[in-house]
Every structure is written in C-alpha cells, then in structure tokens.
Write a protein that holds these residues in place. Structure first.
Motif, PDB file in Angstrom:
ATOM      1  N   MET A 126      32.390  84.101 110.130  1.00 15.86           N
ATOM      2  CA  MET A 126      31.937  82.878 110.788  1.00 15.86           C
ATOM      3  C   MET A 126      30.688  83.038 111.668  1.00 15.86           C
ATOM      4  O   MET A 126      29.779  82.217 111.561  1.00 15.86           O
ATOM      5  CB  MET A 126      33.074  82.259 111.617  1.00 15.86           C
ATOM      6  N   TYR A 186      28.900  75.031 116.891  1.00 16.42           N
ATOM      7  CA  TYR A 186      30.086  75.179 116.048  1.00 16.42           C
ATOM      8  C   TYR A 186      31.324  74.626 116.750  1.00 16.42           C
ATOM      9  O   TYR A 186      32.181  73.994 116.128  1.00 16.42           O
ATOM     10  CB  TYR A 186      30.290  76.660 115.698  1.00 16.42           C
ATOM     11  N   THR A 219      30.097  72.283 112.171  1.00 15.91           N
ATOM     12  CA  THR A 219      31.282  73.101 111.872  1.00 15.91           C
ATOM     13  C   THR A 219      31.556  73.127 110.376  1.00 15.91           C
ATOM     14  O   THR A 219      31.739  74.184 109.771  1.00 15.91           O
ATOM     15  CB  THR A 219      32.513  72.543 112.613  1.00 15.91           C
ATOM     16  N   GLN A 236      31.268  76.306 107.894  1.00 15.69           N
ATOM     17  CA  GLN A 236      32.453  76.791 107.168  1.00 15.69           C
ATOM     18  C   GLN A 236      32.176  76.891 105.675  1.00 15.69           C
ATOM     19  O   GLN A 236      32.640  77.804 104.991  1.00 15.69           O
ATOM     20  CB  GLN A 236      33.653  75.878 107.433  1.00 15.69           C
ATOM     21  N   ASN A 293      30.217  79.933 105.104  1.00 17.15           N
ATOM     22  CA  ASN A 293      31.099  81.100 105.185  1.00 17.15           C
ATOM     23  C   ASN A 293      31.805  81.328 103.847  1.00 17.15           C
ATOM     24  O   ASN A 293      31.901  82.446 103.357  1.00 17.15           O
ATOM     25  CB  ASN A 293      32.101  80.905 106.315  1.00 17.15           C
ATOM     26  N   LYS A 294      32.289  80.228 103.252  1.00 21.07           N
ATOM     27  CA  LYS A 294      32.988  80.350 101.972  1.00 21.07           C
ATOM     28  C   LYS A 294      32.038  80.892 100.886  1.00 21.07           C
ATOM     29  O   LYS A 294      32.382  81.807 100.146  1.00 21.07           O
ATOM     30  CB  LYS A 294      33.534  78.967 101.568  1.00 21.07           C
ATOM     31  N   ASP A 333      42.510  77.236 105.264  1.00 20.26           N
ATOM     32  CA  ASP A 333      41.408  76.993 104.318  1.00 20.26           C
ATOM     33  C   ASP A 333      41.112  78.244 103.480  1.00 20.26           C
ATOM     34  O   ASP A 333      40.116  78.306 102.770  1.00 20.26           O
ATOM     35  CB  ASP A 333      40.150  76.535 105.075  1.00 20.26           C
ATOM     36  N   SER A 349      40.276  81.163 104.544  1.00 26.30           N
ATOM     37  CA  SER A 349      39.351  82.153 105.114  1.00 26.30           C
ATOM     38  C   SER A 349      40.127  83.260 105.831  1.00 26.30           C
ATOM     39  O   SER A 349      41.292  83.096 106.179  1.00 26.30           O
ATOM     40  CB  SER A 349      38.349  81.488 106.049  1.00 26.30           C
TER      41      SER A 349
END
Ligand code: ARG
Length: 547
Positions: free
Chosen positions: A155, A190, A197, A201, A204-205, A289, A291
């Motif tokens: 993140m 964030y 946010t 995210q 990040n994925k 999610d 993560s």
C-alpha cells in the motif's frame, strides 16, 4: 564463565555423585574482597551429604589454577579470589575462549526502513542493537547474516504511485527530496479521500499482478530510495549482508495461501482469510479484498529464508510496539507447521527528546537520522574545535551508538546531546578518551609491551582494581549473548575505562625510575587497550586515534 567452565563441570559432577542434578553458575560477587561466588550449596543446607559434598568441592577448588584463594561462608556461599596472573595470561586468546561450543546460523532482521521515507530517529535503536548483537554473535563463533528487510512493497508504494500519476510526476527523474515530500501527503490523502483510496488500492492490486508500467515506476522509486539509504547507512557505519525486502517474497504468497487452505489451517471469514488457531484477537492472513498484510509478508519471508539460507535462529530487532505482531507471527509459524527453528523478537523502547516527548523536528515531523548525525557532529565540533573531520565523524557515531546501547533496550531514553558528550560522564566521549590515552602511552613508550609479564607483588590498588575488572569480560559477554542485551558490555566498557583513568592519573608512567612499576603499568595499559578495542567491536564502535 568460559575459562572456569571446566571447574563448573567438575562441580556439577560432584553434585551428581550425590544425586543432585543442577547447573553450577559461577557469578560475579559484590563482596569487595573477592571476585566471584558460587551460590549452589546454599539451598542444600539440609542435604545429609552436605559435608561430603563440601569436601569434594574443596578438592576441586584446590586444584583449580585460576583460583588464588576461596572461602566457604557459614551459609555455604563460596567466595573466590582469582589468580590474576593465571587468569589474564590468556588475554591474547580472549577471542578464542569466548567461542560457543555449538555454533548456530543466525539471521539478524533489523533496520527495516520503508522506501520512500528517510531513515529517522525511530530506526536508531534497531540499527544500533542489531549491529551490536550481530558483532557479538560473530565473535562468539556463530554464523551471522544480517538482512535489512526493507518495506518496499504494498500500500505505501501504491499510494506514492497514485499521487505521482495524479500529479504527472516523472518517476524516472524522481529525487529523494520529492519522494520524502510525497510520502506523508499521499498517506494523508489515502486516509481522508475516498477516490484516492480506491485508486491506490487498485494500483496495489495491479502491482501485485506485476503490471509492467507500475513495476517500472516502482523500480524508479526504489532505486532513488536505495541510494539515499545506502549513503545514510554508510555515514553511520552500518553494513548489511542482505538487502532484501517485502517485494522479494511477494510471489511466494499465493502458493503459501493455497497450501494453508489445503491443510485446513485457515478459513474464510467475511471474505478474509483467518487462521483457525483460536486466538483473541483473531489472526488475519488476507484482507477481504484479497490483499496481503504485514503478517502475510513476514510468513512468506520465513519460507524464503528457510529455502535460501538454512538458519537455526532469527532475531527480529524491532520496536516493542510490534509485540503483538511478532507473537502472532511466532504462534502462526508453529500452528502452520513451519519447520521448527528459534525465533525471537528483540524489542526496544523509544528515543525521546530532552523533555521526554517523542523526538520530532521543529515542524512536527520525525527527525531524520542524517539531521541527528549533523547536529551531533556540530555539537562535538564546538566543544572540540581542533579535531579533524575523521575523528569528528567517528566520535559522532560513537555518541549515537554508545548513549543508545548503554540504556537497557526495553527502557525509553531521552536524547540529550549535552549529557551524551560530557567528557566526564558515562558517555561515548569518555570511553574514547580513555582508549586514546592508552594508545598514546603505548606508542610513546616505544617498548614491546607484550613481552612483559604481570608482576603481581608490585601492583598498587589501582592496578589491581583494573585487573580485577578485566576478569569480568567473559561474564558480561555471556550475559549479552544470552539476553540479547548489549548494555551489559556498554556499562562494563565504562567501568574499565574509569579504572584505567584511575590507574595512570597522578603518576608519570613513562619517565618513572621504578622500572617494575613502569613495566607493570604499561602492560596493564596494553591489556586495557585490548579489552577496550574488543568491547568497542562488540558495540559497533570504531576507536578514534586522537582527541
Ligand atoms: N518496515 C517495518 C516497519 O517500519 C519494520 C520491519 C521489521 N522486520 C520484520 N521482519 N517485520 O515497521
């Protein structure tokens, strides 16, 4: 104690003959007339064989060349005075007798900087304690491996990238100044801005799926960060064997999770994977999610290290506020049937400012280590303006390390430059000063000091006092290894430095007409210098040559 290990063993065998199985631990004594004590017999006062045991103990003690005199008190405390000449004769071999009998391979996980952020005061203790424990274990003959374990994934990186994309930042040319500015703004956005946010995210994925353009941006961020990290660590005299980070183990996580699922060790709970180990709070392995968490990465890091470095033990030198994290990590390792190895969280307290508040810059940010170094350097320069740059640099690092290591690692302490640089205090400056004096005496004597032997008949009280302190080295060394606590050695370095100062003060050693006195004092000075250097090595401090 190492040199008395044989005696300890023999005494243990005596007890065994009378069906008592226990460890004999020869300890330092507070009794001024003696050096060491053995307490084991105190609790056996009602043993019907006590007098026979004592007879046999006496036989062993009488046969021990290191012992000059001993006394068995009325409560059966045994007080021991050491034969200094015998005991210190082996000082040149001190590096040999502190070697452990069963060496281990130990990983030291410390430093732990996060890329995008500068090293700050919060990293100081991990670096100091980590380096010292690494050095001490190396001297003890263990195979040591340090890993800086960077926070270089997940993140925080996604936040930086998202901010950069929004603000059209050219990642290829990003500077460390820009990165350090972006980091706090991005993490603020964030937590406050929903759109930001979501986008972060998503990044990040995609980063986790190794999306090419994101990986390129990540690489630029990491390269810039690494350069700055390397330069700060070099300035502070830190080296690492491994520069691995969270990103290196990311690809191991999917298989690890599949494996835990198939072994029925984790289950879905509201879309998140949770460990089936009954704990409060529950141990989360992935978020809903999908993560990963800090813990997920640390589990995968263990897998990676097991594969690549075959270790017996890992020490995590990390802030005590992460206690729960490491408890969860260690209990999960066991529950998930990872191979059995030793793991330990070597925790430590906070560095506060002189008023006792968490260390901040004037603007309220965390103080950078480079700034702390510069301030220390300038301060020492003002009180000692004739010193050259090299000595000033060495002294600054001594102050930053020694004042930190002298405090029990679990206690918080106040960073107080005036106090830490006091030439007469329990400081890094004081211990360096004693070392420099000893170097100068030996050099100015132009004699082959190591040829002398100690003549105990002619020793004065100051000589004896210092020599009797030198006996204790192995005791404190053992304490440090056993408890992962460098402060025993830091404290002890002060003790011998103080006694050394007492030994030469008021006497002109070099021009003394009494050659026995002169040779004694020079030999003792040489012994002191060897111990002082060895202790500095244990603490990660380099001796200065002039002051
Ligand atoms: N990067 C982490 C932090 O800033 C510290 C890492 C400590 N080591 C570890 N294996 N968890 O909190």
């Amino acid at each position: 104690m190492y040199q008395l290990r044989k005696l300890e063993n023999n005494l243990e065998s005596v007890l065994k003959e009378f069906n008592v199985t226990e460890t004999i631990d020869i300890k330092l004594t507070k009794n001024e007339s003696f050096d060491l004590q053995i307490n084991n017999l105190v609790k056996h006062k009602d043993n019907p064989n006590l007098s026979k045991i004592i007879d046999n103990f006496q036989r062993e003690l009488d046969n021990e060349p290191f012992i000059k005199k001993y006394e068995i008190g009325e409560k059966n405390f045994i007080n021991i005075e050491i034969n200094l000449n015998e005991f210190l004769k082996t000082v040149e071999n001190v590096r040999n007798f502190i070697k452990v009998t069963n060496p281990k391979k130990i990983i030291f996980d410390y430093g732990g900087p996060n890329i995008g952020k500068p090293l700050h005061v919060g990293h100081l203790r991990s670096l100091n304690i980590g380096r010292s424990l690494y050095n001490v274990n190396k001297l003890a003959g263990n195979t040591v491996l340090s890993d800086i374990h960077m926070g270089d994934w997940g993140m925080p990186i996604a936040q930086i990238i998202q901010y950069g994309v929004e603000n059209k930042i050219n990642f290829k040319k990003i500077t460390i100044q820009e990165l350090e500015e972006i980091y706090p703004i991005a993490s603020d956005l964030y937590s406050k801005n929903n759109d930001f946010t979501q986008l972060a995210q998503n990044i990040n994925k995609n980063l986790n799926n190794n999306q090419k353009d994101l990986i390129t941006k990540w690489k630029s961020i990491k390269d810039t960060s690494l350069k700055s990290l390397e330069s700060t660590l070099h300035q502070l005299n830190h080296k690492f064997d491994l520069w691995r980070g969270e990103s290196d183990v990311n690809d191991l996580i999917p298989d690890m999770i599949e494996d835990l699922k198939s072994k029925n060790k984790i289950s879905l709970d509201d879309g998140a994977y949770v460990s089936d180990l009954k704990t409060d709070p529950k141990i989360l392995i992935t978020k809903s999610d999908g993560s990963y968490l800090y813990l997920t990465t640390d589990l995968a890091t263990v897998l990676d290290r097991l594969d690549n470095f075959e270790f017996d033990k890992t020490l995590y030198i990390v802030d005590k506020r992460q206690k729960l994290h490491f408890e969860q990590l260690f209990s999960s390792l066991e529950y998930f049937d990872f191979p059995t190895k030793e793991y330990e969280h070597v925790s430590f307290g906070t560095v506060n400012d002189a008023d006792g508040n968490p260390f901040k810059t004037r603007e309220g940010g965390t103080k950078k280590l480079t700034d702390l170094y510069d301030e220390t350097y300038q301060y020492i320069k003002t009180i000692n303006n004739e010193l050259d740059e090299i000595s000033l640099g060495l002294l600054s690092n001594t102050v930053l390390a020694y004042s930190d290591l002298i405090t029990n690692r679990n206690t918080d302490y106040k960073f107080d430059l005036e106090k830490f640089t006091n030439v007469n205090g329990k400081t890094g400056v004081y211990i360096q000063y004693a070392n420099v004096r000893a170097q100068k005496l030996i050099n100015d004597s132009s004699l082959e000091v190591s040829d002398f032997s100690i003549l105990s008949e002619e020793l004065d009280n100051n000589d004896k006092s210092l020599l009797r302190s030198l006996i204790k080295f192995e005791f404190y060394f053992e304490q440090t290894i056993k408890n992962n606590e460098p402060h025993h050695l830091a404290d002890y370095l002060y003790e011998i430095s103080q006694k050394f100062n007492g030994m030469y003060q008021g006497i002109n050693i070099l021009e003394n007409e009494n050659t026995v006195l002169k040779e004694n004092k020079l030999k003792i000075t040489d012994l002191f210098l060897q111990y002082s250097n060895l202790l500095m090595e244990c603490l990660g401090i380099l001796p200065v040559e002039k002051m």
